[in-house]
Design a protein around this motif. Structure first.
Motif, PDB file in Angstrom:
ATOM      1  N   MET A 233       0.834  -1.201   0.000  1.00  0.00           N
ATOM      2  CA  MET A 233       0.000   0.000   0.000  1.00  0.00           C
ATOM      3  C   MET A 233       0.872   1.256   0.000  1.00  0.00           C
ATOM      4  O   MET A 233       0.621   2.201  -0.749  1.00  0.00           O
ATOM      5  N   ARG A 234       1.925   1.243   0.806  1.00  0.00           N
ATOM      6  CA  ARG A 234       2.843   2.401   0.847  1.00  0.00           C
ATOM      7  C   ARG A 234       3.537   2.585  -0.497  1.00  0.00           C
ATOM      8  O   ARG A 234       3.730   3.709  -0.962  1.00  0.00           O
ATOM      9  N   PHE A 235       3.937   1.468  -1.092  1.00  0.00           N
ATOM     10  CA  PHE A 235       4.567   1.543  -2.411  1.00  0.00           C
ATOM     11  C   PHE A 235       3.612   2.182  -3.415  1.00  0.00           C
ATOM     12  O   PHE A 235       3.994   3.064  -4.192  1.00  0.00           O
ATOM     13  N   ASN A 236       2.364   1.735  -3.426  1.00  0.00           N
ATOM     14  CA  ASN A 236       1.378   2.290  -4.362  1.00  0.00           C
ATOM     15  C   ASN A 236       1.170   3.783  -4.128  1.00  0.00           C
ATOM     16  O   ASN A 236       0.992   4.546  -5.086  1.00  0.00           O
ATOM     17  N   GLU A 237       1.195   4.207  -2.866  1.00  0.00           N
ATOM     18  CA  GLU A 237       1.038   5.634  -2.562  1.00  0.00           C
ATOM     19  C   GLU A 237       2.215   6.440  -3.109  1.00  0.00           C
ATOM     20  O   GLU A 237       2.040   7.513  -3.688  1.00  0.00           O
ATOM     21  N   GLU A 238       3.432   5.913  -2.904  1.00  0.00           N
ATOM     22  CA  GLU A 238       4.626   6.598  -3.429  1.00  0.00           C
ATOM     23  C   GLU A 238       4.592   6.638  -4.963  1.00  0.00           C
ATOM     24  O   GLU A 238       4.900   7.659  -5.576  1.00  0.00           O
ATOM     25  N   ALA A 239       4.217   5.506  -5.566  1.00  0.00           N
ATOM     26  CA  ALA A 239       4.151   5.441  -7.030  1.00  0.00           C
ATOM     27  C   ALA A 239       3.093   6.395  -7.570  1.00  0.00           C
ATOM     28  O   ALA A 239       3.300   7.044  -8.603  1.00  0.00           O
ATOM     29  N   GLN A 240       1.974   6.502  -6.867  1.00  0.00           N
ATOM     30  CA  GLN A 240       0.917   7.401  -7.325  1.00  0.00           C
ATOM     31  C   GLN A 240       1.384   8.853  -7.298  1.00  0.00           C
ATOM     32  O   GLN A 240       1.138   9.609  -8.237  1.00  0.00           O
ATOM     33  N   GLY A 241       2.077   9.243  -6.212  1.00  0.00           N
ATOM     34  CA  GLY A 241       2.593  10.603  -6.122  1.00  0.00           C
ATOM     35  C   GLY A 241       3.576  10.908  -7.244  1.00  0.00           C
ATOM     36  O   GLY A 241       3.519  11.967  -7.875  1.00  0.00           O
ATOM     37  N   TYR A 242       4.454   9.956  -7.499  1.00  0.00           N
ATOM     38  CA  TYR A 242       5.450  10.113  -8.571  1.00  0.00           C
ATOM     39  C   TYR A 242       4.778  10.161  -9.939  1.00  0.00           C
ATOM     40  O   TYR A 242       5.047  11.055 -10.752  1.00  0.00           O
ATOM     41  N   ASN A 243       3.889   9.192 -10.200  1.00  0.00           N
ATOM     42  CA  ASN A 243       3.220   9.124 -11.510  1.00  0.00           C
ATOM     43  C   ASN A 243       2.398  10.379 -11.783  1.00  0.00           C
ATOM     44  O   ASN A 243       2.406  10.906 -12.903  1.00  0.00           O
ATOM     45  N   THR A 244       1.683  10.845 -10.779  1.00  0.00           N
ATOM     46  CA  THR A 244       0.869  12.056 -10.949  1.00  0.00           C
ATOM     47  C   THR A 244       1.748  13.243 -11.292  1.00  0.00           C
ATOM     48  O   THR A 244       1.432  14.031 -12.193  1.00  0.00           O
ATOM     49  N   TYR A 245       2.870  13.356 -10.600  1.00  0.00           N
ATOM     50  CA  TYR A 245       3.762  14.503 -10.817  1.00  0.00           C
ATOM     51  C   TYR A 245       4.328  14.514 -12.230  1.00  0.00           C
ATOM     52  O   TYR A 245       4.323  15.542 -12.901  1.00  0.00           O
ATOM     53  N   ILE A 246       4.807  13.348 -12.706  1.00  0.00           N
ATOM     54  CA  ILE A 246       5.470  13.341 -14.020  1.00  0.00           C
ATOM     55  C   ILE A 246       4.471  13.404 -15.182  1.00  0.00           C
ATOM     56  O   ILE A 246       4.866  13.669 -16.312  1.00  0.00           O
ATOM     57  N   LYS A 247       3.193  13.144 -14.912  1.00  0.00           N
ATOM     58  CA  LYS A 247       2.200  13.163 -15.991  1.00  0.00           C
ATOM     59  C   LYS A 247       1.513  14.519 -16.142  1.00  0.00           C
ATOM     60  O   LYS A 247       0.776  14.738 -17.103  1.00  0.00           O
ATOM     61  N   GLN A 248       1.763  15.433 -15.205  1.00  0.00           N
ATOM     62  CA  GLN A 248       1.105  16.733 -15.270  1.00  0.00           C
ATOM     63  C   GLN A 248       1.808  17.654 -16.262  1.00  0.00           C
ATOM     64  O   GLN A 248       3.022  17.622 -16.405  1.00  0.00           O
ATOM     65  N   PHE A 249       1.012  18.475 -16.919  1.00  0.00           N
ATOM     66  CA  PHE A 249       1.525  19.454 -17.868  1.00  0.00           C
ATOM     67  C   PHE A 249       2.100  20.639 -17.091  1.00  0.00           C
ATOM     68  O   PHE A 249       1.495  21.089 -16.114  1.00  0.00           O
ATOM     69  N   PRO A 250       3.264  21.187 -17.455  1.00  0.00           N
ATOM     70  CA  PRO A 250       4.145  20.809 -18.572  1.00  0.00           C
ATOM     71  C   PRO A 250       5.265  19.855 -18.154  1.00  0.00           C
ATOM     72  O   PRO A 250       6.175  19.597 -18.930  1.00  0.00           O
ATOM     73  N   ARG A 251       5.180  19.323 -16.932  1.00  0.00           N
ATOM     74  CA  ARG A 251       6.260  18.465 -16.434  1.00  0.00           C
ATOM     75  C   ARG A 251       6.422  17.205 -17.257  1.00  0.00           C
ATOM     76  O   ARG A 251       7.494  16.609 -17.288  1.00  0.00           O
ATOM     77  N   MET A 252       5.347  16.783 -17.914  1.00  0.00           N
ATOM     78  CA  MET A 252       5.427  15.555 -18.713  1.00  0.00           C
ATOM     79  C   MET A 252       6.477  15.666 -19.811  1.00  0.00           C
ATOM     80  O   MET A 252       7.096  14.663 -20.176  1.00  0.00           O
ATOM     81  N   PHE A 253       6.723  16.868 -20.320  1.00  0.00           N
ATOM     82  CA  PHE A 253       7.742  17.044 -21.359  1.00  0.00           C
ATOM     83  C   PHE A 253       9.143  16.826 -20.773  1.00  0.00           C
ATOM     84  O   PHE A 253       9.999  16.189 -21.391  1.00  0.00           O
ATOM     85  N   ILE A 254       9.364  17.377 -19.580  1.00  0.00           N
ATOM     86  CA  ILE A 254      10.657  17.180 -18.913  1.00  0.00           C
ATOM     87  C   ILE A 254      10.851  15.701 -18.580  1.00  0.00           C
ATOM     88  O   ILE A 254      11.937  15.144 -18.758  1.00  0.00           O
ATOM     89  N   ALA A 255       9.791  15.054 -18.105  1.00  0.00           N
ATOM     90  CA  ALA A 255       9.866  13.627 -17.758  1.00  0.00           C
ATOM     91  C   ALA A 255      10.221  12.797 -18.986  1.00  0.00           C
ATOM     92  O   ALA A 255      11.079  11.909 -18.926  1.00  0.00           O
ATOM     93  N   ASN A 256       9.558  13.081 -20.104  1.00  0.00           N
ATOM     94  CA  ASN A 256       9.829  12.329 -21.341  1.00  0.00           C
ATOM     95  C   ASN A 256      11.251  12.544 -21.824  1.00  0.00           C
ATOM     96  O   ASN A 256      11.923  11.606 -22.259  1.00  0.00           O
ATOM     97  N   MET A 257      11.710  13.785 -21.760  1.00  0.00           N
ATOM     98  CA  MET A 257      13.073  14.092 -22.206  1.00  0.00           C
ATOM     99  C   MET A 257      14.122  13.462 -21.305  1.00  0.00           C
ATOM    100  O   MET A 257      15.207  13.106 -21.754  1.00  0.00           O
ATOM    101  N   SER A 258      13.791  13.331 -20.018  1.00  0.00           N
ATOM    102  CA  SER A 258      14.777  12.893 -19.034  1.00  0.00           C
ATOM    103  C   SER A 258      14.678  11.411 -18.690  1.00  0.00           C
ATOM    104  O   SER A 258      15.429  10.915 -17.850  1.00  0.00           O
ATOM    105  N   GLY A 259      13.747  10.698 -19.308  1.00  0.00           N
ATOM    106  CA  GLY A 259      13.647   9.250 -19.095  1.00  0.00           C
ATOM    107  C   GLY A 259      12.903   8.830 -17.841  1.00  0.00           C
ATOM    108  O   GLY A 259      13.109   7.721 -17.338  1.00  0.00           O
ATOM    109  N   PHE A 260      12.038   9.680 -17.324  1.00  0.00           N
ATOM    110  CA  PHE A 260      11.217   9.304 -16.178  1.00  0.00           C
ATOM    111  C   PHE A 260       9.940   8.653 -16.693  1.00  0.00           C
ATOM    112  O   PHE A 260       9.128   9.294 -17.349  1.00  0.00           O
ATOM    113  N   ASP A 261       9.769   7.365 -16.398  1.00  0.00           N
ATOM    114  CA  ASP A 261       8.610   6.615 -16.892  1.00  0.00           C
ATOM    115  C   ASP A 261       7.625   6.332 -15.768  1.00  0.00           C
ATOM    116  O   ASP A 261       7.992   6.292 -14.594  1.00  0.00           O
ATOM    117  N   VAL A 262       6.386   6.093 -16.164  1.00  0.00           N
ATOM    118  CA  VAL A 262       5.340   5.730 -15.207  1.00  0.00           C
ATOM    119  C   VAL A 262       5.703   4.397 -14.555  1.00  0.00           C
ATOM    120  O   VAL A 262       6.190   3.480 -15.215  1.00  0.00           O
TER     121      VAL A 262
END
Length: 202
Positions: free
Chosen positions: A155-184
Protein backbone atom coordinates in the motif's frame (compact mmCIF):
# COMPACT_ATOMS: atom_id res chain seq x y z
CA UNK A 1 26.27 56.15 -28.53
CA UNK A 2 25.62 55.32 -24.89
CA UNK A 3 21.88 55.26 -25.54
CA UNK A 4 22.35 52.85 -28.47
CA UNK A 5 24.43 50.51 -26.31
CA UNK A 6 21.78 50.67 -23.58
CA UNK A 7 19.06 49.70 -26.06
CA UNK A 8 21.04 46.56 -26.95
CA UNK A 9 21.89 45.80 -23.34
CA UNK A 10 18.30 45.73 -22.09
CA UNK A 11 17.10 42.90 -24.40
CA UNK A 12 20.22 40.89 -23.55
CA UNK A 13 19.51 41.25 -19.82
CA UNK A 14 15.88 40.22 -20.35
CA UNK A 15 16.95 37.16 -22.36
CA UNK A 16 19.50 36.20 -19.69
CA UNK A 17 16.86 36.55 -16.95
CA UNK A 18 14.37 34.46 -18.93
CA UNK A 19 16.98 31.77 -19.59
CA UNK A 20 17.91 31.72 -15.91
CA UNK A 21 14.25 31.39 -14.91
CA UNK A 22 13.71 28.58 -17.43
CA UNK A 23 16.82 26.75 -16.21
CA UNK A 24 15.79 27.15 -12.56
CA UNK A 25 12.32 25.83 -13.33
CA UNK A 26 13.72 22.88 -15.31
CA UNK A 27 16.30 21.95 -12.67
CA UNK A 28 13.78 22.30 -9.85
CA UNK A 29 11.30 20.05 -11.64
CA UNK A 30 13.99 17.53 -12.58
CA UNK A 31 15.32 17.37 -9.01
CA UNK A 32 11.79 16.86 -7.65
CA UNK A 33 11.31 13.95 -10.07
CA UNK A 34 14.56 12.41 -8.87
CA UNK A 35 13.47 12.70 -5.23
CA UNK A 36 10.07 11.17 -5.95
CA UNK A 37 11.61 8.32 -7.96
CA UNK A 38 14.07 7.59 -5.15
CA UNK A 39 11.18 7.48 -2.67
CA UNK A 40 9.46 4.90 -4.87
CA UNK A 41 12.66 2.82 -5.04
CA UNK A 42 13.07 2.98 -1.26
CA UNK A 43 9.49 1.82 -0.85
CA UNK A 44 10.16 -1.00 -3.33
CA UNK A 45 13.09 -2.06 -1.14
CA UNK A 46 10.71 -2.38 1.82
CA UNK A 47 8.32 -4.50 -0.23
CA UNK A 48 11.20 -6.80 -1.14
CA UNK A 49 12.26 -7.00 2.52
CA UNK A 50 8.89 -8.30 3.70
CA UNK A 51 8.65 -10.73 0.79
CA UNK A 52 12.14 -11.99 1.71
CA UNK A 53 11.02 -12.42 5.31
CA UNK A 54 8.17 -14.62 4.12
CA UNK A 55 10.59 -16.61 1.93
CA UNK A 56 12.82 -17.22 4.94
CA UNK A 57 9.92 -18.52 7.04
CA UNK A 58 8.71 -21.09 4.51
CA UNK A 59 11.42 -23.79 4.83
CA UNK A 60 10.87 -24.08 8.61
CA UNK A 61 7.12 -24.03 8.13
CA UNK A 62 7.23 -26.80 5.52
CA UNK A 63 9.61 -28.88 7.65
CA UNK A 64 7.36 -28.54 10.70
CA UNK A 65 4.22 -29.48 8.78
CA UNK A 66 6.02 -32.39 7.11
CA UNK A 67 6.85 -33.80 10.55
CA UNK A 68 3.14 -34.20 11.27
CA UNK A 69 1.63 -34.51 7.79
CA UNK A 70 4.29 -36.07 5.59
CA UNK A 71 1.67 -37.70 3.34
CA UNK A 72 0.40 -34.26 2.30
CA UNK A 73 3.20 -34.35 -0.25
CA UNK A 74 1.28 -32.61 -3.04
CA UNK A 75 0.51 -29.56 -0.93
CA UNK A 76 4.03 -29.41 0.50
CA UNK A 77 5.52 -29.73 -2.99
CA UNK A 78 3.29 -26.91 -4.28
CA UNK A 79 4.59 -24.56 -1.57
CA UNK A 80 8.19 -25.57 -2.22
CA UNK A 81 7.83 -25.11 -5.98
CA UNK A 82 6.11 -21.74 -5.60
CA UNK A 83 8.88 -20.61 -3.26
CA UNK A 84 11.54 -21.75 -5.73
CA UNK A 85 9.82 -19.81 -8.51
CA UNK A 86 9.73 -16.67 -6.39
CA UNK A 87 13.34 -17.26 -5.35
CA UNK A 88 14.52 -16.39 -8.85
CA UNK A 89 12.72 -13.06 -8.65
CA UNK A 90 13.35 -11.90 -5.12
CA UNK A 91 15.85 -9.06 -4.64
CA UNK A 92 15.68 -8.23 -8.31
CA UNK A 93 16.85 -4.80 -9.33
CA UNK A 94 14.48 -1.88 -9.00
CA UNK A 95 14.79 -1.66 -12.80
CA UNK A 96 11.80 -4.02 -12.81
CA UNK A 97 9.77 -0.91 -11.95
CA UNK A 98 10.43 0.32 -15.49
CA UNK A 99 9.30 -2.97 -17.03
CA UNK A 100 5.55 -3.55 -16.54
CA UNK A 101 5.76 -7.13 -17.88
CA UNK A 102 8.54 -8.08 -15.43
CA UNK A 103 6.68 -6.34 -12.61
CA UNK A 104 3.57 -8.35 -13.43
CA UNK A 105 5.56 -11.62 -13.47
CA UNK A 106 6.97 -10.76 -10.06
CA UNK A 107 3.51 -10.01 -8.69
CA UNK A 108 2.01 -13.18 -10.23
CA UNK A 109 4.73 -15.39 -8.71
CA UNK A 110 4.16 -13.84 -5.29
CA UNK A 111 0.42 -14.40 -5.69
CA UNK A 112 0.98 -18.07 -6.50
CA UNK A 113 3.10 -18.45 -3.38
CA UNK A 114 0.37 -16.81 -1.29
CA UNK A 115 -2.16 -19.25 -2.73
CA UNK A 116 0.06 -22.26 -2.01
CA UNK A 117 0.57 -21.10 1.56
CA UNK A 118 -3.15 -20.68 2.05
CA UNK A 119 -3.74 -24.26 0.86
CA UNK A 120 -1.06 -25.48 3.25
CA UNK A 121 -2.76 -23.70 6.13
CA UNK A 122 -6.09 -25.34 5.29
CA UNK A 123 -4.44 -28.79 5.33
CA UNK A 124 -3.08 -28.22 8.84
CA UNK A 125 -6.66 -28.03 10.16
CA UNK A 126 -6.70 -31.84 10.01
CA UNK A 127 -3.77 -32.22 12.43
CA UNK A 128 -4.56 -31.22 16.04
CA UNK A 129 -1.09 -32.24 17.25
CA UNK A 130 0.50 -29.94 14.67
CA UNK A 131 -1.77 -27.06 15.69
CA UNK A 132 -0.60 -27.50 19.29
CA UNK A 133 3.11 -27.59 18.39
CA UNK A 134 4.88 -24.54 19.87
CA UNK A 135 7.26 -24.19 16.95
CA UNK A 136 4.35 -24.27 14.53
CA UNK A 137 2.41 -21.72 16.59
CA UNK A 138 5.43 -19.37 16.53
CA UNK A 139 5.79 -19.79 12.75
CA UNK A 140 2.06 -19.21 12.32
CA UNK A 141 2.31 -15.96 14.27
CA UNK A 142 5.33 -14.79 12.28
CA UNK A 143 3.69 -15.67 8.97
CA UNK A 144 0.51 -13.83 9.87
CA UNK A 145 2.52 -10.75 10.88
CA UNK A 146 4.53 -10.95 7.66
CA UNK A 147 1.41 -11.16 5.49
CA UNK A 148 0.09 -8.05 7.21
CA UNK A 149 3.40 -6.25 6.62
CA UNK A 150 3.30 -7.23 2.95
CA UNK A 151 -0.13 -5.61 2.64
CA UNK A 152 1.06 -2.45 4.39
CA UNK A 153 4.28 -2.11 2.38
CA UNK A 154 2.49 -2.72 -0.92
CA UNK A 155 0.00 0.00 0.00
CA UNK A 156 2.84 2.40 0.85
CA UNK A 157 4.57 1.54 -2.41
CA UNK A 158 1.38 2.29 -4.36
CA UNK A 159 1.04 5.63 -2.56
CA UNK A 160 4.63 6.60 -3.43
CA UNK A 161 4.15 5.44 -7.03
CA UNK A 162 0.92 7.40 -7.32
CA UNK A 163 2.59 10.60 -6.12
CA UNK A 164 5.45 10.11 -8.57
CA UNK A 165 3.22 9.12 -11.51
CA UNK A 166 0.87 12.06 -10.95
CA UNK A 167 3.76 14.50 -10.82
CA UNK A 168 5.47 13.34 -14.02
CA UNK A 169 2.20 13.16 -15.99
CA UNK A 170 1.10 16.73 -15.27
CA UNK A 171 1.53 19.45 -17.87
CA UNK A 172 4.15 20.81 -18.57
CA UNK A 173 6.26 18.46 -16.43
CA UNK A 174 5.43 15.55 -18.71
CA UNK A 175 7.74 17.04 -21.36
CA UNK A 176 10.66 17.18 -18.91
CA UNK A 177 9.87 13.63 -17.76
CA UNK A 178 9.83 12.33 -21.34
CA UNK A 179 13.07 14.09 -22.21
CA UNK A 180 14.78 12.89 -19.03
CA UNK A 181 13.65 9.25 -19.09
CA UNK A 182 11.22 9.30 -16.18
CA UNK A 183 8.61 6.62 -16.89
CA UNK A 184 5.34 5.73 -15.21
CA UNK A 185 5.76 3.07 -12.50
CA UNK A 186 3.19 0.24 -12.30
CA UNK A 187 1.10 -0.38 -9.20
CA UNK A 188 0.57 -3.53 -7.22
CA UNK A 189 -2.87 -4.88 -8.07
CA UNK A 190 -4.84 -7.16 -5.80
CA UNK A 191 -5.47 -10.58 -7.30
CA UNK A 192 -9.07 -11.55 -7.78
CA UNK A 193 -10.49 -12.51 -4.41
CA UNK A 194 -7.44 -11.18 -2.58
CA UNK A 195 -8.61 -7.74 -1.50
CA UNK A 196 -7.22 -8.41 1.98
CA UNK A 197 -4.09 -10.07 3.28
CA UNK A 198 -4.19 -13.86 3.30
CA UNK A 199 -5.58 -14.99 6.66
CA UNK A 200 -3.57 -17.59 8.49
CA UNK A 201 -6.15 -19.14 10.76
CA UNK A 202 -6.19 -22.52 12.44
Amino acid sequence: MAQKAYRWLLPVIIVVILLFMAFSSFSGTYNRMVRLEESVKASWGQVENVYQRRMDLIPNLVATVKGYASHESETLAAVTEARAKVGGMINISDEVLQDPAAFERFQRAQGELSGALQRLMVVTENYPDLKANQNFLALQDQLEGTENRITVERMRFNEEAQGYNTYIKQFPRMFIANMSGFDVIPYFQASEGAETAPKVEF
